[in-house]
Scaffold this motif. Structure first.
Motif, PDB file in Angstrom:
ATOM      1  N   HIS A 215       0.802  -1.169  -0.653  1.00  0.00           N
ATOM      2  CA  HIS A 215      -0.116  -0.031  -0.049  1.00  0.00           C
ATOM      3  C   HIS A 215       0.952   1.441  -0.089  1.00  0.00           C
ATOM      4  N   THR A 342      -5.335   5.560   3.783  1.00  0.00           N
ATOM      5  CA  THR A 342      -4.989   4.399   4.139  1.00  0.00           C
ATOM      6  C   THR A 342      -6.224   3.789   4.549  1.00  0.00           C
ATOM      7  N   THR A 350      -0.153  -0.812   7.231  1.00  0.00           N
ATOM      8  CA  THR A 350       0.952  -0.575   6.893  1.00  0.00           C
ATOM      9  C   THR A 350       1.039   0.534   8.556  1.00  0.00           C
TER      10      THR A 350
END
Length: 414
Positions: A215, A342, A350
């Motif tokens: 990500h 996110t 993350t």
């Protein structure tokens, strides 16, 4: 008015728990390097290794913890990590009293604390995103930032005085107890936390360990901010053990002055964190990233010019004040942007990936700085760190990178 916004009783308990542990850590600021220098008579390489190897091992331990944190309720995870830090740190005064304290023990404790901190921050970040409204994230993050800097402003001078009066492990006891009190505060948070959901009832897939990095590296804005922050944070933190040796051993500063040199400038953290919301409203997130992100990197070179006596003390304080004002304005904006961009199901992984990368950078750069200091001198290593950090603004994101679509926000209002 923004600073007085009410975020609810649950946030109040979370904030209070954070404050207790932050003030305990403030009292114990630099405690492990200080103990290594004053009790174990460690040199530059050993002190740098303590600041590098422990966090590096902790970061490795935290890699498999990331999906474990993601797929569990966050409050029990935070409590468990607080208790782990309490248990690890509490072994220091016991070993010191028995005459068993060793450098290896400090390394192990540093690793355990680093891993627990990464897991705790990942869980608390995910919990915060679920706890407050999206519009309140910056206010909440600014309050945490303000608390962090105020704890460092108050803690180190008191810690230095306590060490002078009661011995080198005094502040470690306070730090350990603060984690115990933090765990009790989190236990007091009421309300049913939503159970974490997985798409599969089997074991966590191996790829889940890397989803946080996927990500970060797949999002242009987060990727640029991540790489920039690893270098800036790593270079700033690499100077801490170098300064400990330079100020305490080579320039003969007493412990209370060493603490004061880092504590007094932390009032700048109160200024920056309180300005964060107003600056973002007026100028936007991107301006903060580009302008403030550059300003926080230009002052470190000043540490290369530290001299004995009052002039040296003032030099350290001036440099730290300039860095801290800009960091405390920048950090809550960065933390908010990271949560906004996110998805909910990736927050813990993350944040873990972010912290692990940051710890790895700190470990590598601190080790290299320590080796350079051993070959040359702490002052030379400080000069190199100060010059390298001047290149980091080149990694800051462009306008088109930070304006990418925020996942989940459009769905959350539909």
């Amino acid at each position: 008015m923004v600073g007085r916004r009410r975020l609810g009783r649950q946030f109040g308990w979370l904030w209070a728990s954070y404050a207790v542990s932050a003030y305990g850590s403030g009292l114990g600021f630099g405690a492990l390097p200080l103990i290594a220098v004053l009790v174990l008579h460690a040199g530059s390489a050993e002190v740098s290794a303590l600041s590098a190897v422990g966090p590096a091992v902790g970061a490795l331990i935290a890699v498999p913890l990331a999906p474990w944190v993601e797929f569990r309720r966050k409050r029990p995870v935070m409590i468990m990590m607080d208790l782990a830090r309490f248990a690890a740190i509490a072994t220091i005064p016991v070993a010191y009293a028995l005459g068993w304290l060793s450098f290896v023990q400090l390394l192990v404790i540093s690793a355990v604390v680093a891993a627990a901190k990464i897991a705790f921050n990942a869980a608390s970040g995910a919990y915060l995103k679920a706890l407050v409204r999206p519009d309140d994230l910056l206010v909440a993050n600014a309050r945490f930032e303000s608390t962090n800097w105020s704890s460092i402003a108050v803690g180190p001078p008191l810690g230095g005085a306590a060490i002078g009066l009661f011995g080198p492990v005094t502040t470690v006891v306070a730090d350990a107890l603060s984690y115990l009190l933090s765990a009790l505060g989190i236990t007091a948070i009421r309300g049913q936390e939503e159970a974490a959901r997985t798409t599969d009832k089997g074991p966590v897939r191996a790829g889940a360990l890397l989803d946080g990095w996927r990500h970060l590296m797949g999002h242009p804005g987060l990727r640029a901010l991540y790489l920039n922050n690893m270098l800036v944070g790593g270079l700033i933190m690499a100077t801490e053990p170098l300064l400990a040796v330079l100020l305490l051993r080579q320039l003969g500063f007493p412990p209370w002055q060493y603490g004061l040199a880092f504590a007094a400038p932390c009032v700048g953290g109160l200024i920056g964190s309180r300005l964060a919301h107003r600056v973002v409203v007026r100028y936007g997130q991107h301006a903060v990233f580009r302008i403030v992100g550059t300003l926080r990197a230009i002052w470190l070179i000043g540490l290369a010019f530290v001299r004995p006596g009052v002039v040296g003390l003032v030099t350290v304080m001036a440099v730290e004040l300039a860095i801290i004002i800009n960091m405390s304005l920048y950090s809550p904006v960065l933390a908010t942007y990271r949560l906004e961009h996110t998805p909910k199901h990736l927050v813990a992984r993350t944040l873990s990936a972010w912290s692990i990368g940051q710890q790895a950078s700190i470990a590598i750069l601190t080790a290299l700085a320590g080796l350079l200091a051993d070959v040359t001198s702490p002052r030379t290593a400080l000069t190199v760190a100060g010059l390298l950090i001047l290149t980091t603004p080149l990694l800051l994101p462009r306008q088109d990178q930070t304006s990418q679509h925020k996942p989940e926000l459009s769905r959350s209002h539909s």
